[in-house]
Every structure is written in structure tokens, then in C-alpha cells.
Design an enzyme around this catalytic site. Sequence first.
Site, PDB file in Angstrom:
ATOM      1  N   ASP A 207       0.436  -1.172   0.117  1.00  0.00           N
ATOM      2  CA  ASP A 207      -0.092   0.231  -0.330  1.00  0.00           C
ATOM      3  C   ASP A 207       0.848   1.443  -0.058  1.00  0.00           C
ATOM      4  O   ASP A 207       1.901   1.735   0.873  1.00  0.00           O
ATOM      5  CB  ASP A 207      -1.061  -0.149   0.949  1.00  0.00           C
ATOM      6  CG  ASP A 207      -2.105   1.435   1.121  1.00  0.00           C
ATOM      7  OD1 ASP A 207      -2.461   0.618   0.304  1.00  0.00           O
ATOM      8  OD2 ASP A 207      -1.800   2.083   1.858  1.00  0.00           O
ATOM      9  N   GLU A 281      14.691 -15.712  -0.548  1.00  0.00           N
ATOM     10  CA  GLU A 281      15.209 -16.438   0.290  1.00  0.00           C
ATOM     11  C   GLU A 281      14.557 -17.691   0.635  1.00  0.00           C
ATOM     12  O   GLU A 281      14.507 -18.908   1.067  1.00  0.00           O
ATOM     13  CB  GLU A 281      15.172 -16.140   1.617  1.00  0.00           C
ATOM     14  CG  GLU A 281      16.451 -14.730   2.141  1.00  0.00           C
ATOM     15  CD  GLU A 281      16.797 -14.285   3.442  1.00  0.00           C
ATOM     16  OE1 GLU A 281      15.869 -14.744   4.101  1.00  0.00           O
ATOM     17  OE2 GLU A 281      17.597 -13.079   3.719  1.00  0.00           O
TER      18      GLU A 281
END
Length: 566
Positions: A207, A281
Site C-alpha cells: 500500500d 530467500e
Amino acid sequence: MTSEWWRTAAIYQIYPRSFADANGDGMGDLAGITSRLGDLQDLGIDAIWLSPFYTSPQRDAGYDVADYCDVDPRFGTLADFDAMLAEAHARSIRVIIDLVPNHSSDEHAWFRAALAAPAGSAERARYLFRDGRGPAGDEPPNNWESVFGGPAWTRVVEPDGTPGQWYLHLFDSSQPDFDWTNEDVREEFRRILRFWLDRGVDGFRVDVAHGMVKADGLPDYTPPAEGGSMGGAGGVPGSVPPDEAGVPLEPEISDEGDGAPYWGQDGVHEIYRDWRALLDEYPGERILAAEAWVDPLPRVAKWVRSDEMHQAFNFAYLETPWDAAALRRVIDASLDAFGAVGAPSTWVLSNHDVVRHATRLSVTEANPQGHGLGPRSKGLPEYESGLHRARAATALMLALPGSSYLYQGEELGLPEVIHLPDDARQDPTWFRTAGERYGRDGCRVPIPWEGTEPSFGFGPTDASWLPQPAQWASLARDAQRGIPGSTLSLYGDALRLRREHALGAGTLSWLPGFPDAVVALRNGTVVVVANTGTVPVELPAGEVLLASGPLDGRTLPHDTTAWLRA
């Protein structure tokens, strides 16, 4: 689930409080979402994006977050979230959740601690507290205006009862902005990302991704034009005023930005590179999608360079009128800008912040983003004419290469709800402008599932946090399911054909020989013809695969789009 799924995905936005209510309290919830995932699987979407469901006082419908790592009791529990996520994955639907990093709720533990702490404290350093101007410090630190109207600063009362510092809130006063130069803030959001990634979410829609970082010194700034979008306090950095023919003009803005010291600062890119490394990751191609209201498109593309986000919303496309020249221009610009950095273009026509496109594309008077529509609004279309154009616009959008976003209820042809009682409205914009702007409630009314059930199947009771119009009965999902020509059938057919013909991964070329008011293109094995004008046109040879409205033989009427086998 294919590699780099996000490049071609059809992503369906769920506004949780208005999607499905399992417990009958009038507020949608996570269990309600779980119960309706089969309908979304049948529709043919690839992923869902959920607007906030976090712990929140709900002063801005959940975009005022009090706890980023828990579920608000209105929506259920973390166990409900885990069950919803597991069911979605079992149906090969990925789950993207909203992240709100620009600001928190004023009920967040950090902000409560900041109010209790003195000026200059470590607690206040996590937010943008400043001394006021003037001899007594009783004037705001600068002249910035809130997106929702009024000043962007609120003065606090210190613990000893005296007037004190001011804090910045680019949105509602209940949404204090974080100070992203503070390492505590950066480390906390790394923790939040890991919390949800460890639970198995597939990504985050960020956002106000053009916010967070403010210019040094927080200088005064007066926007060049009043606007009021979700993207620009006092201005709309993503919109371009039309010329007399209704075609957007080229933005008079450099690639370095529009000068607003609170949007699109270079420092945001460092944050997203850090987040991208963290997401990388994890297995399974977790993604970041940016809500970045900036202009022009090459500048938006900075958010999706290879080491930053994966997608950015294409607000330039959303704000383009139903005009062939304007559409060709924005499509070209989008493919060029995003392609230059190796990212897919995204396409979107509606979301929880804008007037639904079944209404918006046919409004003939000014309709500034963020103002909303209501009984005083002028130039409102008749429903059938608005829907006809909206269906054509959707058929064009879903034929374009890249990733498409759909907003809940648009597959039912839902229009903007104009006639909401004043005492039912809840958008902060309505209150901060004393009713001058209607805000976004009209696109957030709970959606209909079964036309003869209480609350049209939204929940097991008649309760609905915003009142639903009687028209919802005829637009309910059960009234359209399996009906040839229904809007639900159009969406389902378009998504199926989009997948079968690999349109999301295709290459676009324009077709010559058509009138100026026609958008004609080829994407792989599909020819697309969209008539934005008033004069019918003849379709080229080829089997008609899809039409947004009835055809007259081989004649394409106005406000209609057809797909043909190339």
C-alpha cells in the site's frame, strides 16, 4: 503452478469485509472467503489479493493497522487465516496479502508509547513528530494536506496536559506516518514480512508504495492541481487531465517526479531492494506488487526493476477513458516502459479505491479519483449502457499480454452504489470533507451471491455493514451462473480463452485498416477488435471466440469487443 507465475497471472482482489460473511454479523471474514474459494476456482483466477484483515480500529477499513501480525477478531483468527491459505493452495490459488508500511494506526503499541514519551525520545523517533511553527508552536510544521482532506498534521497533548508536538499523517489523523529513516522501523517490517512468509503467503501488495520516504527537511509544498486521489495529497500523481476530445494529454512531468516531497522519493527503492532480497530467500516465487501512484510510466517502471518489486499497478491504464487513441497510446507506453526493465505490464480497471468501471467509464462529467459519486453527482450513466461499455473494456483488458487484476464483484457487472444513505457512509473522506466528497464506500458494498437469500447470500442474516441495493438480487452469482451472455459467463469464458491461447505471455501487434475509433490488435493466435466509437464496424475473417455483447452478424456494434481466431 508455472515458473514466474506472476508475469501472466489473473489476480482477483478480495476486500474481506465485503466478500463473504460466515458468522452473520454483517462483516465479511476469513471463514467466508474460505467458503467461496470454489467459486473463484471455477472463475479461473490464478491468485487472490486480500485487503487488510489485521487487528485494527477500522477507522480506514483496516488500512489503519494496530497489529501487523494478528487477525482482527472481526475477520477471525490466525487459525482461520491458515485454513483459508491451505484451502486456496489446495485449489492452486496463490494468496497475496496487503502490507501497509507508510503508516500505522494511532492504536498501534508503538504510537501509544510515542504519545507517552517526551519529545526527542526513541519512541517518537519511529514516527514523524515535529515541533510546530510560530511563537507558541501552534502552527503545523509545514503546509502539507492530507489525502482525505484537511491538514496532514495533528497536534498532541503531552502527558502533562500541555499542547505539544505535531505528528504527520498523510491520510487520516488516526494513521500516523512512520519515519523510514529509523532502523527500528526497517527491522520491524523485516520481521513482519518473515512472519507471513513463514506462514506460506505468496506475496504482498504494498500500500502507498510511492510513500514512506519524505524529502529532507519536510519542505512546504503546494500541489499544482487539486485532486484528492489515494495517491496524492491535494493532487493525483497518476492522472492526466483530458483535452477537449477526452483524450489524456501527455503528462507535463519529468522522469524525476512531480516535486511532491512526500511521494516517490528515491529512498523508497533502497527499501524495496532490501525486501526483495528477503523474499528471494524463500522458495516458490513470492512477489511484491506496488501501489505506486506516480507519473509517467517509465518512472513507475523503476519500482519493478529486476532487484526490486515484481509488479506495479498500472494506474495510467485504469485512468484512461474509453477512447481508442488514448487506449492505444497507454498500451504502447505500458509495454514499452515495463518491458524496458524486464517486467510484465499489469492491467486493472477497478479496485477498492476507485469508482467501479461499470459506472466510471460512462460518466460524462468530471469524476476526480478519490471523490466518489453520489446523489449530487452529474453525468451518471444508465446501468445498461455503463455495463455494456464496461464489458467491452474488460474484454480488451483480458486480451493484453501481462498480468491482470480483477476486483471482486466486477465479474457480476456490479455498478458503483450511488444512493447510500448519508448516515451509512463510513469513508474518512466523507467526514474529513464534511460531505463534500462521497469517497469510496460506493465500490465497497458487500457483494451478492444468492439473489433470494438474506443479504443476497453475503451472510446467513440480513446484516450488511453497508446497505445493499435491491438491484443486487438480479446480479447475484446464482442468477448469472451458467447463463450464456451473463457478465459472469463473459468473465469465465475470457479467462479460459486467455489461458488456452496464452495471451498473458503473448506479443501484441496493431492491425491496420480500421477506423480511428477502433482498437484492433493481434496477440498470438487471437485477433481483438474493440469499437469505442458510435458507428458499427465489420469484423475481419475468423471464428468469433468471444464477444462482450451481441453481434449483428459480422458487424461489431459500438462499445463492444470481439475476439477472433487469427
